[in-house]
Design a protein around this motif. Structure first.
Motif, PDB file in Angstrom:
ATOM      1  N   VAL A  34       0.830   5.829   9.521  1.00 43.44           N
ATOM      2  CA  VAL A  34       1.931   6.108  10.446  1.00 43.44           C
ATOM      3  C   VAL A  34       3.232   5.712   9.773  1.00 43.44           C
ATOM      4  O   VAL A  34       3.397   4.569   9.329  1.00 43.44           O
ATOM      5  N   GLU A  35       4.160   6.659   9.705  1.00 45.80           N
ATOM      6  CA  GLU A  35       5.453   6.391   9.088  1.00 45.80           C
ATOM      7  C   GLU A  35       6.511   7.250   9.762  1.00 45.80           C
ATOM      8  O   GLU A  35       6.361   8.468   9.866  1.00 45.80           O
ATOM      9  N   ASP A  36       7.560   6.599  10.241  1.00 43.83           N
ATOM     10  CA  ASP A  36       8.687   7.293  10.879  1.00 43.83           C
ATOM     11  C   ASP A  36       8.229   8.228  12.008  1.00 43.83           C
ATOM     12  O   ASP A  36       8.705   9.356  12.132  1.00 43.83           O
ATOM     13  N   ILE A  78       2.103  10.693  12.161  1.00 42.51           N
ATOM     14  CA  ILE A  78       0.769  10.171  11.898  1.00 42.51           C
ATOM     15  C   ILE A  78       0.016  11.131  10.981  1.00 42.51           C
ATOM     16  O   ILE A  78       0.083  12.347  11.143  1.00 42.51           O
ATOM     17  N   SER A  79      -0.685  10.569   9.999  1.00 43.86           N
ATOM     18  CA  SER A  79      -1.454  11.379   9.054  1.00 43.86           C
ATOM     19  C   SER A  79      -2.825  10.766   8.862  1.00 43.86           C
ATOM     20  O   SER A  79      -2.972   9.536   8.847  1.00 43.86           O
ATOM     21  N   ILE A  80      -3.830  11.614   8.718  1.00 44.63           N
ATOM     22  CA  ILE A  80      -5.138  11.123   8.304  1.00 44.63           C
ATOM     23  C   ILE A  80      -5.111  10.926   6.790  1.00 44.63           C
ATOM     24  O   ILE A  80      -4.319  11.548   6.077  1.00 44.63           O
ATOM     25  N   PHE A  81      -5.983  10.073   6.274  1.00 43.81           N
ATOM     26  CA  PHE A  81      -5.912   9.747   4.854  1.00 43.81           C
ATOM     27  C   PHE A  81      -6.350  10.903   3.961  1.00 43.81           C
ATOM     28  O   PHE A  81      -5.913  10.982   2.804  1.00 43.81           O
ATOM     29  N   ALA A  82      -7.174  11.798   4.457  1.00 50.25           N
ATOM     30  CA  ALA A  82      -7.509  12.986   3.670  1.00 50.25           C
ATOM     31  C   ALA A  82      -6.256  13.806   3.398  1.00 50.25           C
ATOM     32  O   ALA A  82      -6.090  14.354   2.291  1.00 50.25           O
ATOM     33  N   ASP A  83      -5.362  13.880   4.371  1.00 45.17           N
ATOM     34  CA  ASP A  83      -4.097  14.596   4.164  1.00 45.17           C
ATOM     35  C   ASP A  83      -3.172  13.836   3.219  1.00 45.17           C
ATOM     36  O   ASP A  83      -2.462  14.435   2.405  1.00 45.17           O
ATOM     37  N   VAL A  84      -3.156  12.510   3.329  1.00 42.80           N
ATOM     38  CA  VAL A  84      -2.330  11.693   2.432  1.00 42.80           C
ATOM     39  C   VAL A  84      -2.769  11.909   0.982  1.00 42.80           C
ATOM     40  O   VAL A  84      -1.940  12.108   0.082  1.00 42.80           O
ATOM     41  N   ILE A  85      -4.074  11.890   0.753  1.00 42.54           N
ATOM     42  CA  ILE A  85      -4.617  12.089  -0.596  1.00 42.54           C
ATOM     43  C   ILE A  85      -4.305  13.492  -1.096  1.00 42.54           C
ATOM     44  O   ILE A  85      -3.867  13.684  -2.240  1.00 42.54           O
ATOM     45  N   GLU A  86      -4.523  14.478  -0.237  1.00 37.74           N
ATOM     46  CA  GLU A  86      -4.296  15.869  -0.624  1.00 37.74           C
ATOM     47  C   GLU A  86      -2.832  16.111  -0.982  1.00 37.74           C
ATOM     48  O   GLU A  86      -2.518  16.777  -1.980  1.00 37.74           O
ATOM     49  N   THR A  87      -1.924  15.561  -0.195  1.00 35.62           N
ATOM     50  CA  THR A  87      -0.498  15.741  -0.454  1.00 35.62           C
ATOM     51  C   THR A  87      -0.071  15.049  -1.753  1.00 35.62           C
ATOM     52  O   THR A  87       0.685  15.601  -2.556  1.00 35.62           O
ATOM     53  N   ALA A  88      -0.576  13.834  -1.967  1.00 28.90           N
ATOM     54  CA  ALA A  88      -0.173  13.060  -3.142  1.00 28.90           C
ATOM     55  C   ALA A  88      -0.694  13.650  -4.444  1.00 28.90           C
ATOM     56  O   ALA A  88       0.022  13.669  -5.451  1.00 28.90           O
ATOM     57  N   LEU A  89      -1.926  14.145  -4.427  1.00 28.06           N
ATOM     58  CA  LEU A  89      -2.570  14.569  -5.670  1.00 28.06           C
ATOM     59  C   LEU A  89      -2.646  16.075  -5.848  1.00 28.06           C
ATOM     60  O   LEU A  89      -2.954  16.555  -6.953  1.00 28.06           O
ATOM     61  N   GLY A  90      -2.390  16.827  -4.775  1.00 26.37           N
ATOM     62  CA  GLY A  90      -2.519  18.273  -4.872  1.00 26.37           C
ATOM     63  C   GLY A  90      -3.958  18.740  -4.966  1.00 26.37           C
ATOM     64  O   GLY A  90      -4.237  19.835  -5.458  1.00 26.37           O
ATOM     65  N   THR A  91      -4.882  17.911  -4.494  1.00 27.32           N
ATOM     66  CA  THR A  91      -6.302  18.250  -4.507  1.00 27.32           C
ATOM     67  C   THR A  91      -6.778  18.495  -3.082  1.00 27.32           C
ATOM     68  O   THR A  91      -6.294  17.874  -2.139  1.00 27.32           O
ATOM     69  N   SER A  92      -7.746  19.367  -2.914  1.00 25.67           N
ATOM     70  CA  SER A  92      -8.383  19.533  -1.614  1.00 25.67           C
ATOM     71  C   SER A  92      -9.170  18.263  -1.304  1.00 25.67           C
ATOM     72  O   SER A  92      -9.863  17.718  -2.166  1.00 25.67           O
ATOM     73  N   CYS A  93      -9.047  17.762  -0.071  1.00 29.68           N
ATOM     74  CA  CYS A  93      -9.704  16.500   0.267  1.00 29.68           C
ATOM     75  C   CYS A  93     -10.503  16.629   1.561  1.00 29.68           C
ATOM     76  O   CYS A  93      -9.960  16.990   2.605  1.00 29.68           O
ATOM     77  N   SER A  94     -11.776  16.320   1.489  1.00 29.19           N
ATOM     78  CA  SER A  94     -12.670  16.283   2.644  1.00 29.19           C
ATOM     79  C   SER A  94     -12.675  14.870   3.219  1.00 29.19           C
ATOM     80  O   SER A  94     -11.942  13.991   2.764  1.00 29.19           O
ATOM     81  N   ALA A  95     -13.521  14.642   4.234  1.00 30.23           N
ATOM     82  CA  ALA A  95     -13.635  13.313   4.837  1.00 30.23           C
ATOM     83  C   ALA A  95     -15.086  13.031   5.178  1.00 30.23           C
ATOM     84  O   ALA A  95     -15.814  13.932   5.624  1.00 30.23           O
ATOM     85  N   LEU A  96     -15.508  11.794   4.963  1.00 32.21           N
ATOM     86  CA  LEU A  96     -16.867  11.362   5.321  1.00 32.21           C
ATOM     87  C   LEU A  96     -16.777  10.198   6.277  1.00 32.21           C
ATOM     88  O   LEU A  96     -16.073   9.221   6.019  1.00 32.21           O
ATOM     89  N   SER A  97     -17.501  10.290   7.391  1.00 30.69           N
ATOM     90  CA  SER A  97     -17.567   9.191   8.348  1.00 30.69           C
ATOM     91  C   SER A  97     -18.797   9.387   9.220  1.00 30.69           C
ATOM     92  O   SER A  97     -19.244  10.510   9.449  1.00 30.69           O
ATOM     93  N   TYR A 122      -5.517  -3.499  12.597  1.00 26.13           N
ATOM     94  CA  TYR A 122      -4.389  -2.828  11.959  1.00 26.13           C
ATOM     95  C   TYR A 122      -4.246  -1.391  12.456  1.00 26.13           C
ATOM     96  O   TYR A 122      -3.132  -0.896  12.641  1.00 26.13           O
ATOM     97  N   THR A 123      -5.370  -0.738  12.679  1.00 26.21           N
ATOM     98  CA  THR A 123      -5.316   0.602  13.255  1.00 26.21           C
ATOM     99  C   THR A 123      -4.716   0.555  14.653  1.00 26.21           C
ATOM    100  O   THR A 123      -3.923   1.426  15.033  1.00 26.21           O
ATOM    101  N   LEU A 143       2.322   5.818  19.214  1.00 27.45           N
ATOM    102  CA  LEU A 143       2.411   6.165  20.638  1.00 27.45           C
ATOM    103  C   LEU A 143       3.750   5.755  21.235  1.00 27.45           C
ATOM    104  O   LEU A 143       4.318   6.470  22.073  1.00 27.45           O
ATOM    105  N   LYS A 144       4.262   4.624  20.795  1.00 25.72           N
ATOM    106  CA  LYS A 144       5.572   4.179  21.287  1.00 25.72           C
ATOM    107  C   LYS A 144       6.659   5.164  20.889  1.00 25.72           C
ATOM    108  O   LYS A 144       7.573   5.461  21.682  1.00 25.72           O
TER     109      LYS A 144
END
Length: 360
Positions: free
Chosen positions: A139-141, A144-163, A316-317, A325-326
């Motif tokens: 969360v910034e300014d 909200i972003s999921i970390f798969a999107d953070v990784i994809e944006t930073a590296l230019g790679t397609s990013c999946s998620a496992l959970s 932290y989450t 939300l605020k």
């Protein structure tokens, strides 16, 4: 992901093998590395025979942790008693760990992800793809972003998620478990399934990266609430109510702020309700919040005493979700999330955990 290529005069194309790098070596990172190590041997035509696991160098009983892993094939600090395949090699140099890797598996605590991404940016192999096994949100300014999107944006790679409903120690011990991979492209999902699936660890595929990621993050807030219930000794009825309300708030949050999330993810996938159940019955978030009630110690102290170097995610989450939300004027719409935040960060008494859930 490896790219198919055809040599001159060849009658058919040959596929380059995928080289795997595990970025992180805590208990979950080591458990994931164990699965990958097993499967690069099983699928030797698809994967390079070595799994490199980036391991932040530290001392364990006077020895380098990487030395212990590479000579004894056990991560004695974070996953003691579990033998890692000989195909897994610990590497303390982050850039060396990702060099040439086409399958990047991110399993670092989310607090360290941006630092890691900054270091490896520009050093990623062409055609590489990634997967996030990280629980949390960024969360910034007011965004909200999921970390798969953070990784994809930073590296230019397609990013999946496992959970999924995955306690690391149980997965590492080979006890039957399920998980979910949310993929961007089906071929990537198939590759991740081959890398992680064993007869005791079943991998489901779903076209829902956001849903898988958000369930994995938000269920930790619910687990903190469940731990408060355990610490208060309020019993199973109370915990079941917390789990039900938690699932509803997770669904509401996903549909409100990530409209592409699929409804089936919540009940039909391991990443959904099954993960809430597992995390509310076991796991570090439930354990630490129970200890918070019983001992009166701060979460900082509890984290150091109980987690042995691992990081507590749920509190932290809860703070990050509150900030988001605020910024949207939607705090009151999520009373469980808000109450967990106030107990963890504002000194509200844990016995107030159920006081606002019904608007009374």
């Amino acid at each position: 992901m490896a790219i198919a290529s055809t040599s001159k005069g060849a009658a058919s194309s040959t596929t380059k093998k995928d080289k795997v790098a595990i970025i992180g070596s805590g208990n979950w990172g080591s458990a994931v590395a164990r699965l990958a190590g097993i499967n690069v041997e099983r699928h030797s035509t698809l994967f390079d025979p070595e799994v490199v696991m980036w391991t932040r160098e530290e001392q364990h009983h006077g020895r380098n942790l990487t030395e212990i892993i590479n000579t004894e094939h056990i991560n004695k600090k974070y996953l003691p008693g579990i033998e890692l395949p000989i195909s897994v090699r610990a590497e303390p140099d982050l850039l060396k760990a990702v060099e040439g890797a086409t399958a990047l598996v991110f399993v670092v605590p989310h607090q360290f992800l941006n630092t890691v991404l900054d270091q490896i940016k520009g050093h990623i192999a062409e055609g590489a793809v990634a997967i996030s096994c990280i629980k949390g949100v960024d969360v910034e300014d007011g965004v909200i972003s999921i970390f798969a999107d953070v990784i994809e944006t930073a590296l230019g790679t397609s990013c999946s998620a496992l959970s999924g409903a995955n306690i690391a120690s149980e997965v590492a011990q080979g006890r039957f478990s399920e998980t979910t991979v949310g993929y961007r492209h089906f071929k990537e999902g198939e590759m991740w399934q081959k890398l992680f699936q064993t007869k005791h660890f079943r991998v489901q595929l779903v076209d829902d990266v956001a849903g898988v990621s958000l369930c994995g993050a938000l269920k930790n807030i619910v687990a903190v609430a469940a731990g408060f219930i355990d610490g208060l000794e309020w019993g199973n009825n109370s915990k079941a109510a917390i789990m039900r309300i938690g699932l509803l708030e997770i669904k509401q949050f996903c549909f409100e702020f990530f409209p592409g999330v699929k409804s089936n993810t919540f009940l039909q996938e391991s990443a959904g309700f099954a993960d809430i159940v597992t995390t509310c019955l076991g796991g570090r978030n439930r354990m630490c919040s129970e200890a918070y009630v019983r001992t009166g110690k701060s979460f900082d102290v509890i984290e150091k005493e109980l987690l042995k170097g691992q990081k507590l995610q749920g509190i932290y989450t809860a703070r990050e979700i509150h900030v988001f939300l605020k910024s949207r004027n939607r705090v009151e719409a999520y009373p469980l999330f808000q109450t967990v935040h106030e107990i963890c960060w504002k000194g509200l008494e844990p016995k107030m955990i159920t006081s606002r859930l019904y608007g009374a």
